[in-house]
Design an enzyme around this catalytic site. Structure first.
Site, PDB file in Angstrom:
ATOM      1  CG  HIS A  18      -2.058  -6.757   1.415  1.00 26.26           C
ATOM      2  ND1 HIS A  18      -1.736  -6.029   0.299  1.00 26.26           N
ATOM      3  CD2 HIS A  18      -1.832  -5.964   2.465  1.00 26.26           C
ATOM      4  CE1 HIS A  18      -1.340  -4.823   0.679  1.00 26.26           C
ATOM      5  NE2 HIS A  18      -1.380  -4.757   1.972  1.00 26.26           N
TER       6      HIS A  18
ATOM      7  CG  ASN B 183       2.054  -1.008   8.513  1.00 29.13           C
ATOM      8  OD1 ASN B 183       2.901  -0.164   8.709  1.00 29.13           O
ATOM      9  ND2 ASN B 183       1.835  -1.551   7.315  1.00 29.13           N
TER      10      ASN B 183
ATOM     11  CB  CYS C  13       3.943 -11.274   4.150  1.00 28.25           C
ATOM     12  SG  CYS C  13       5.080 -11.341   5.550  1.00 28.25           S
TER      13      CYS C  13
ATOM     14  CD  GLU D 262      -2.964  -9.622   7.152  1.00 31.18           C
ATOM     15  OE1 GLU D 262      -2.270  -8.590   7.045  1.00 31.18           O
ATOM     16  OE2 GLU D 262      -2.987 -10.330   8.178  1.00 31.18           O
TER      17      GLU D 262
ATOM     18  CG  HIS E 121      -2.126  -0.888   1.010  1.00 31.60           C
ATOM     19  ND1 HIS E 121      -2.781  -1.536   2.026  1.00 31.60           N
ATOM     20  CD2 HIS E 121      -2.798  -1.220  -0.120  1.00 31.60           C
ATOM     21  CE1 HIS E 121      -3.793  -2.220   1.530  1.00 31.60           C
ATOM     22  NE2 HIS E 121      -3.818  -2.056   0.234  1.00 31.60           N
TER      23      HIS E 121
ATOM     24  CB  THR F 103       0.058  -9.539  10.065  1.00 30.41           C
ATOM     25  OG1 THR F 103      -0.225  -8.775   8.892  1.00 30.41           O
ATOM     26  CG2 THR F 103      -0.044 -11.014   9.773  1.00 30.41           C
TER      27      THR F 103
HETATM   28  S1  SF4 Z   1       3.737  -5.881   7.938  1.00 32.66           S
HETATM   29 FE1  SF4 Z   1       4.312  -7.877   8.798  1.00 32.66          FE
HETATM   30  S2  SF4 Z   1       2.863  -9.342   7.890  1.00 32.66           S
HETATM   31 FE2  SF4 Z   1       2.749  -7.451   6.661  1.00 32.66          FE
HETATM   32  S3  SF4 Z   1       4.212  -7.779   5.015  1.00 32.66           S
HETATM   33 FE3  SF4 Z   1       5.339  -6.770   6.673  1.00 32.66          FE
HETATM   34  S4  SF4 Z   1       6.258  -8.459   7.874  1.00 32.66           S
HETATM   35 FE4  SF4 Z   1       4.653  -9.324   6.590  1.00 32.66          FE
END
Ligand code: SF4
Length: 320
Positions: free
Chosen positions: A81, A232, A103, A133, A47, A172
């Site tokens: 994702h 995130n 991932c 995700e 993203h 995650t």
């Molecule tokens: S944020 Fe965590 S789960 Fe997502 S791609 Fe990165 S390491 Fe993988």
């Protein structure tokens, strides 16, 4: 000429790219090198518009659905994702050449959900509705086998027939603190609920949230470099706000900074979501340096050495 006001900038470390994002971008770059353009990528690989635009310029075609990928031998890459099970099944039926850049830490959650389902448990997924995700994780199991929950209120509203065995997994990239509250509510209501063997919230999410929390204790404002649709990055901004920061903003780049809001600020922490490239952090620090006499320091709260190898299809093609 008036002197620039002083500004202490604390760079949070770790920040920015995680191992899953590095692997996803390397996957696309390597596929371009081996097979040449065009390479198709289902969904934004990560993203971040800057990453996506740079790859587009090299010949990557981003598609929303597999139906948009032409028949033939062009690579079609699945994003970090993850995807629902139906997506590789559809690709196989159409004989598309796919490369999975999901991932490994997302794949781990997929496997956990599958194991719970096999053992006869109904799976509660803690996550954000419509996030890719979450769509991918729910899509590992048949319809009705998973219930999505996003808050303690959602937990209170759950109702299951007596004897229903339950398990939970999580997205995650959630807020560590919010998730703990939801898990506590789940365990209170359903004491026998099966939990993940290890935390599902990934190391990168946890480390970046801890770093920003620590920095907030020392600064007046926080900038999280990241995109609006990056889960995130959004969580980092919330974590800063909940840790007591009155001015915590998400900025996709320097051009997006609302400068009057920072006029009286004398100390600032800068972090970046897992999908935000470091050059955007540098650009933002440089933009502050044009307006303030900055003193930049780094606050390191964890060391990261996580590395994920490229998907097997590419490793084999590289060797061959
Ligand atoms: S944020 Fe965590 S789960 Fe997502 S791609 Fe990165 S390491 Fe993988």
């Amino acid at each position: 000429m008036t002197a620039k006001p002083p500004l202490r900038i604390v760079l949070c470390a770790p920040r920015g790219f995680c191992a899953g994002v590095v692997r996803a971008i390397d996957t696309v770059e390597t596929a371009l090198q081996i097979y040449g353009p065009p390479v198709y990528v289902r969904h934004e690989i990560v993203h971040n518009r800057h990453v996506v635009d740079a790859l587009k310029a090299k010949g990557v075609v981003f598609i929303k659905q597999l139906a948009e990928a032409p028949a033939g031998d062009r690579p079609v890459i699945f994003s970090a994702h993850g995807v629902a099970k139906s997506v590789p099944e559809e690709a196989k039926a159409r004989r598309l050449f796919t490369i999975d850049a999901t991932c490994p830490l997302v794949t781990k959650v997929h496997r956990e959900a599958q194991v719970h389902h096999k053992r006869g448990r109904h799976v509660l997924l803690i996550g954000h509705r419509r996030h890719p995700e979450v769509i991918g994780t729910m899509g590992q199991l048949p319809d009705g086998a998973t219930t999505l929950i996003g808050s303690v209120d959602d937990v209170e509203a759950l109702a299951f027939a007596p004897g229903t065995e339950l398990a939970y997994v999580t997205q995650t990239t959630l807020s560590v603190d919010d998730t703990q509250a939801i898990v506590a509510a789940l365990k209170r209501r359903f004491p026998t609920i099966a939990a993940p063997p290890l935390e599902d919230i990934c190391y990168a999410t946890t480390n970046r949230q801890e770093a920003v929390k620590r920095a907030v204790a020392e600064v007046e404002a926080v900038i999280v470099v990241g995109a609006e649709n990056s889960s995130n990055s959004q969580r980092l901004r919330e974590v800063a706000e909940r840790a007591g920061c009155a001015l915590a903003v998400l900025a996709p780049n320097a051009a997006a900074i609302d400068w009057p809001r920072f006029a009286g600020v004398r100390s600032l922490a800068v972090t970046a979501g897992a999908s935000a490239p470091e050059f955007l952090v540098e650009e933002i620090v440089a933009a502050f340096a044009e307006r303030f006499a900055v003193a930049v320091e780094t606050m390191t709260t964890a060391q990261e050495a996580m590395f994920f190898p490229l998907p097997r299809a590419l490793r084999e093609a590289e060797v061959g």
